[in-house]
Scaffold this motif. Structure first.
Motif, PDB file in Angstrom:
ATOM      1  N   LEU A   1       0.827  -1.214   0.000  1.00 41.27           N
ATOM      2  CA  LEU A   1       0.000   0.000   0.000  1.00 41.27           C
ATOM      3  C   LEU A   1       0.862   1.265   0.000  1.00 41.27           C
ATOM      4  CD1 LEU A   1      -2.813  -1.100   2.473  1.00 41.27           C
ATOM      5  CD2 LEU A   1      -3.046  -0.730   0.014  1.00 41.27           C
ATOM      6  N   GLY A   2       1.883   1.297   0.832  1.00 48.73           N
ATOM      7  CA  GLY A   2       2.730   2.484   0.910  1.00 48.73           C
ATOM      8  C   GLY A   2       3.477   2.777  -0.374  1.00 48.73           C
TER       9      GLY A   2
ATOM     10  N   SER B   1       6.838   2.796   4.737  1.00 46.17           N
ATOM     11  CA  SER B   1       6.150   1.509   4.696  1.00 46.17           C
ATOM     12  C   SER B   1       7.140   0.360   4.660  1.00 46.17           C
ATOM     13  CB  SER B   1       5.242   1.439   3.468  1.00 46.17           C
ATOM     14  OG  SER B   1       4.233   2.400   3.553  1.00 46.17           O
TER      15      SER B   1
ATOM     16  N   TRP C   1      -0.564   5.088   2.066  1.00 46.46           N
ATOM     17  CA  TRP C   1      -1.100   5.126   0.699  1.00 46.46           C
ATOM     18  C   TRP C   1      -1.856   6.429   0.451  1.00 46.46           C
ATOM     19  CZ3 TRP C   1      -6.458   3.381  -0.695  1.00 46.46           C
ATOM     20  CH2 TRP C   1      -6.662   3.401  -2.069  1.00 46.46           C
TER      21      TRP C   1
ATOM     22  N   LEU D   1       2.704   1.693  -3.455  1.00 47.87           N
ATOM     23  CA  LEU D   1       1.751   2.064  -4.513  1.00 47.87           C
ATOM     24  C   LEU D   1       1.323   3.518  -4.368  1.00 47.87           C
ATOM     25  CD1 LEU D   1      -0.599  -1.045  -4.875  1.00 47.87           C
ATOM     26  CD2 LEU D   1       0.913  -0.085  -6.603  1.00 47.87           C
ATOM     27  N   GLY D   2       1.039   3.935  -3.149  1.00 48.29           N
ATOM     28  CA  GLY D   2       0.661   5.329  -2.911  1.00 48.29           C
ATOM     29  C   GLY D   2       1.765   6.281  -3.313  1.00 48.29           C
TER      30      GLY D   2
END
Length: 150
Positions: free
Chosen positions: A9-10, A53, A93, A12-13
């Motif tokens: 998530l981190g 992340s 994210w 990708l964000g």
């Protein structure tokens, strides 16, 4: 799974946030290439969430003991790590995307008024505060969970 969630998530964000800020920086730089140094800092800011992340995820892996062959953690501990991973990952994210948007606004301001770059960078820097809060919370929770007797 907690480490997978937080890292995925981190990062990708961060990729989305950098795309947003990078697109704006490219527009400004097409007309004012001399502002590259000021644009670079603002463009790169959303990338910090991916790093945060990664740190949190590696801590989960190391402190859970899963690198030691044969180590088994309880279902409760595994669920606790996964919950922290999802929570921290979501904050990283969303804050990376929000920071990309804030950086784009700051880049636009800097492009129009280069002397305002010092003030403009405060816009995305304020978003960074919450990414750091999520990182510190994640570190504290991972340490607590790894030492808990459940």
């Amino acid at each position: 799974m907690g480490a997978v969630f937080v890292i995925t998530l981190g990062t990708l964000g961060s990729a989305i946030g950098i795309r947003i800020s990078g697109s704006q920086a490219a527009g400004v730089l097409s007309e004012k290439p001399e502002l590259f140094g000021k644009m670079f800092v603002m463009m790169a800011l959303p990338g910090t969430q991916g790093f945060y992340s990664f740190v949190c995820g590696i801590m989960m892996i190391v402190l859970s003991g899963v690198l030691n062959k044969g180590t088994v953690i309880s279902n409760a501990k595994g669920l606790a790590f996964m919950t922290v991973g999802i929570g921290v990952g979501l904050v990283e994210w969303l804050s990376a995307i929000a920071q990309g948007q804030a950086s784009a606004a700051a880049e636009s301001l800097t492009g129009r008024q280069p002397s305002s770059s010092g003030q403009a960078i405060l816009i995305p820097a304020l978003v960074e505060t919450y990414a750091i809060i999520a990182l510190v919370s994640g570190i504290l929770l991972v340490n607590w969970i790894s030492q808990a007797a459940f």
